[in-house]
Design a protein around this motif. Structure first.
Motif, mmCIF file in Angstrom:
data_model
loop_
_atom_site.group_PDB
_atom_site.id
_atom_site.type_symbol
_atom_site.label_atom_id
_atom_site.label_comp_id
_atom_site.label_asym_id
_atom_site.label_seq_id
_atom_site.Cartn_x
_atom_site.Cartn_y
_atom_site.Cartn_z
ATOM 1 N N VAL A 64 70.788 -49.213 -2.127
ATOM 2 C CA VAL A 64 70.063 -50.423 -1.733
ATOM 3 C C VAL A 64 69.563 -50.230 -0.307
ATOM 4 O O VAL A 64 70.358 -50.045 0.625
ATOM 5 N N CYS A 65 68.246 -50.262 -0.127
ATOM 6 C CA CYS A 65 67.635 -50.106 1.189
ATOM 7 C C CYS A 65 67.178 -51.471 1.686
ATOM 8 O O CYS A 65 66.323 -52.118 1.058
ATOM 9 N N GLU A 66 67.726 -51.899 2.801
ATOM 10 C CA GLU A 66 67.390 -53.179 3.404
ATOM 11 C C GLU A 66 66.893 -52.920 4.824
ATOM 12 O O GLU A 66 67.581 -52.298 5.635
ATOM 13 N N LYS A 67 65.673 -53.383 5.140
ATOM 14 C CA LYS A 67 65.082 -53.091 6.450
ATOM 15 C C LYS A 67 65.827 -53.766 7.594
ATOM 16 O O LYS A 67 65.759 -53.310 8.734
ATOM 17 N N GLY A 68 66.549 -54.835 7.303
ATOM 18 C CA GLY A 68 67.313 -55.535 8.325
ATOM 19 C C GLY A 68 68.770 -55.647 7.929
ATOM 20 O O GLY A 68 69.430 -54.648 7.678
ATOM 21 N N GLN A 69 69.259 -56.898 7.856
ATOM 22 C CA GLN A 69 70.640 -57.144 7.475
ATOM 23 C C GLN A 69 70.691 -57.741 6.073
ATOM 24 O O GLN A 69 69.806 -58.495 5.672
ATOM 25 N N PHE A 70 71.721 -57.422 5.336
ATOM 26 C CA PHE A 70 71.848 -57.932 3.982
ATOM 27 C C PHE A 70 71.929 -59.457 4.000
ATOM 28 O O PHE A 70 72.671 -60.048 4.782
ATOM 29 N N ALA A 71 71.113 -60.061 3.127
ATOM 30 C CA ALA A 71 71.036 -61.523 3.016
ATOM 31 C C ALA A 71 70.585 -62.172 4.319
ATOM 32 O O ALA A 71 70.877 -63.332 4.562
ATOM 33 N N GLY A 72 69.848 -61.433 5.133
ATOM 34 C CA GLY A 72 69.431 -61.967 6.425
ATOM 35 C C GLY A 72 68.269 -62.935 6.352
ATOM 36 O O GLY A 72 68.032 -63.691 7.289
ATOM 37 N N GLU A 73 67.533 -62.899 5.247
ATOM 38 C CA GLU A 73 66.370 -63.766 5.144
ATOM 39 C C GLU A 73 66.654 -64.921 4.179
ATOM 40 O O GLU A 73 67.688 -65.577 4.300
ATOM 41 N N GLN A 74 65.796 -65.185 3.214
ATOM 42 C CA GLN A 74 65.911 -66.413 2.440
ATOM 43 C C GLN A 74 67.199 -66.513 1.633
ATOM 44 O O GLN A 74 67.657 -67.626 1.320
ATOM 45 N N LEU A 199 72.464 -49.566 2.527
ATOM 46 C CA LEU A 199 71.881 -49.075 3.771
ATOM 47 C C LEU A 199 71.166 -50.226 4.476
ATOM 48 O O LEU A 199 70.078 -50.646 4.057
ATOM 49 N N ALA A 200 71.776 -50.742 5.532
ATOM 50 C CA ALA A 200 71.133 -51.756 6.366
ATOM 51 C C ALA A 200 70.280 -51.061 7.425
ATOM 52 O O ALA A 200 70.444 -49.875 7.709
ATOM 53 N N ASP A 201 69.347 -51.824 8.010
ATOM 54 C CA ASP A 201 68.434 -51.281 9.022
ATOM 55 C C ASP A 201 67.786 -49.997 8.529
ATOM 56 O O ASP A 201 67.692 -49.002 9.249
#
Length: 461
Positions: A64-74, A199-201
């Motif tokens: 799982v590739c997340e550009k920021g933090q997991f569950a950081g947005e909506q 993978l965060a950030d």
């Protein structure tokens, strides 16, 4: 909110940067990016994480590739409603599966995420509102289950401390609530325990194809060879699809929310009214919003997809406000940069953190205090906003893509993503593996937006 007793760290914990968003339970991030994987999921919200969980439980290797933090947005900024009531009839079979999974969530992830079947009310001011809601009951048919119109003493008992009498309400006792700041992180940790690499950030810069089929994902850390990709990037999904030459009409709607300090004597469940909406929180406070008005920040896609959204705009124009400012300027700048602009935007904006509409929230809270004096003098602990990923018919895309073998899109949940998330992830996983789908995926097909099908938004509740 702190980690619960039975949670286990996975890799390195990533600290949250400055954000207006609510604090989420921490999620571990792997220190190493694999060079290959059976599946790569782009997006670390509740949809992508649920997909990863079910894929990992099938024995597939998942990143799982997340550009920021997991569950950081909506996924952490929504109201926290888990409802069947008022859904588009096309969504109802999937919502039923979602409600079943929410009922099993503590067992599924090994943690209490605050799911409670505390009931949801849609408050009616007059007979016209009642007729509108009765229309939904008729359209829902057998899926309406325990939803009904209530009034009088029965309604009053569900609204303790109300200073006024409401005409009636649409009520579903089996609908409920959960904690957004806990649920997606708990699903992430469960997926990691089953072998998923988080993978965060780690922004995805491009998706590679070979002979038209998916062959790799290129992140800011390097290349991951894979034959299957799930795009579950929320409001970013349309931009990700564009890098593959795919047209996905989707726009962002800014939704503002506040939460209060804990109070005693308030209503137990959740309710929507013309001037306010509330949901009791696990901590004893309340999440409060204006249930009637939303803001669309105009961006280049607003003009690109104007024709697609005209039917729903004509229906909802009284409840929509337009914002002109930085999002439009930034979007134009990225368009001028060409394809590289998308990758730059993903890395430049790690967490989409829009400003809440404070005046709107103040008006909603004042209206709630007038209706329920128990809220008077209860302080506001925090305010934030999130960006809802909306489609022209307000129905999500959960779909394979015929022109791109190996690609699955799961986005456009139009404000329904949190409640429907676990089942949407299960359906996306079924589409990846080719297993019999949990429900018929036909209503969620991507091609409806490119084959000349006219968007058909239903009358909402």
């Amino acid at each position: 909110m702190g980690r619960t007793e039975n949670a286990r760290p996975i890799g390195t914990l990533i600290a949250r940067g400055p954000s207006l968003g609510p604090p989420t339970d921490p999620v571990g991030s792997s220190d190493t990016q694999p060079t290959s994987s059976d599946v790569v999921v782009i997006g670390g919200g509740i949809i992508g994480l649920s997909t990863a969980l079910f894929l990992a439980r099938e024995g597939l290797s998942v990143v799982v590739c997340e550009k920021g933090q997991f569950a950081g947005e909506q996924s952490s900024r929504n109201w926290g409603w888990v409802r069947r009531m008022g859904r588009d009839p096309r969504e109802l079979p999937l919502v039923v599966e979602a409600m079943r999974l929410w009922g099993e969530m503590e067992t599924l992830v090994g943690r209490d995420v605050g799911f409670r079947r505390a009931g949801i009310l849609y408050l009616c001011e007059n007979d016209a509102d009642v007729a509108h809601h009765q229309g939904w009951i008729a359209r829902a048919g057998a899926y309406a289950l325990d939803t009904r119109i209530i009034s009088g003493p029965e309604l009053a008992r569900l609204l303790p401390g109300a200073a006024r009498t409401f005409h009636a309400a649409l009520y579903t006792s089996s609908d409920g609530r959960a904690e957004p700041q806990k649920a997606a992180p708990a699903i992430a940790e469960a997926a990691a325990r089953d072998g998923a690499v988080l993978l965060a950030d780690c922004a995805v810069r491009s998706v590679e194809t070979s002979g038209g089929a998916i062959s790799a994902v290129v992140t800011e850390r390097g290349r991951i060879a894979t034959k299957r990709v799930v795009i579950a990037g929320g409001v970013w999904s349309s931009q990700i699809c564009r890098t593959l030459g795919l047209r996905l009409p989707q726009l962002g709607i800014r939704s503002s929310v506040l939460r209060t300090a804990p109070i005693d004597g308030g209503p137990e469940g959740a309710a929507w009214g013309p001037r306010f909406a509330y949901r009791k929180r696990l901590d004893g406070g309340y999440t409060i919003a204006d249930g009637s008005r939303s803001l669309h920040d105009v961006v280049p896609d607003s003009f690109r997809f104007l024709g697609d959204f005209l039917p729903i705009l004509k229906r909802e124009w009284r409840h929509m406000r337009l914002g002109f400012g930085a999002p439009l300027v930034d979007g134009l700048r990225n368009c001028l940069r060409g394809p590289e602009g998308a990758a730059m935007a993903f890395e430049a904006t790690r967490t989409l953190d829009p400003q809440p509409r404070q005046r709107q929230l103040a008006a909603a809270y004042a209206a709630l205090q007038q209706a329920f004096p128990v809220f008077k003098n209860v302080p506001v602990v925090q305010q934030w906003a999130g960006m809802i990923d909306a489609t022209p018919d307000a129905v999500p895309v959960i779909s394979t893509v015929g022109t791109h073998p190996g690609l699955v899109i799961a986005t456009g949940f139009s404000g329904h993503g949190f409640g429907i998330g676990p089942a949407a992830g299960r359906l996306a996983a079924d589409l990846v593996t080719g297993a019999p789908p949990i429900v018929d995926p036909q209503p969620f097909r991507y091609e409806r937006f490119i084959d000349g099908t006219r968007p058909q938004p239903t009358t909402g509740v």
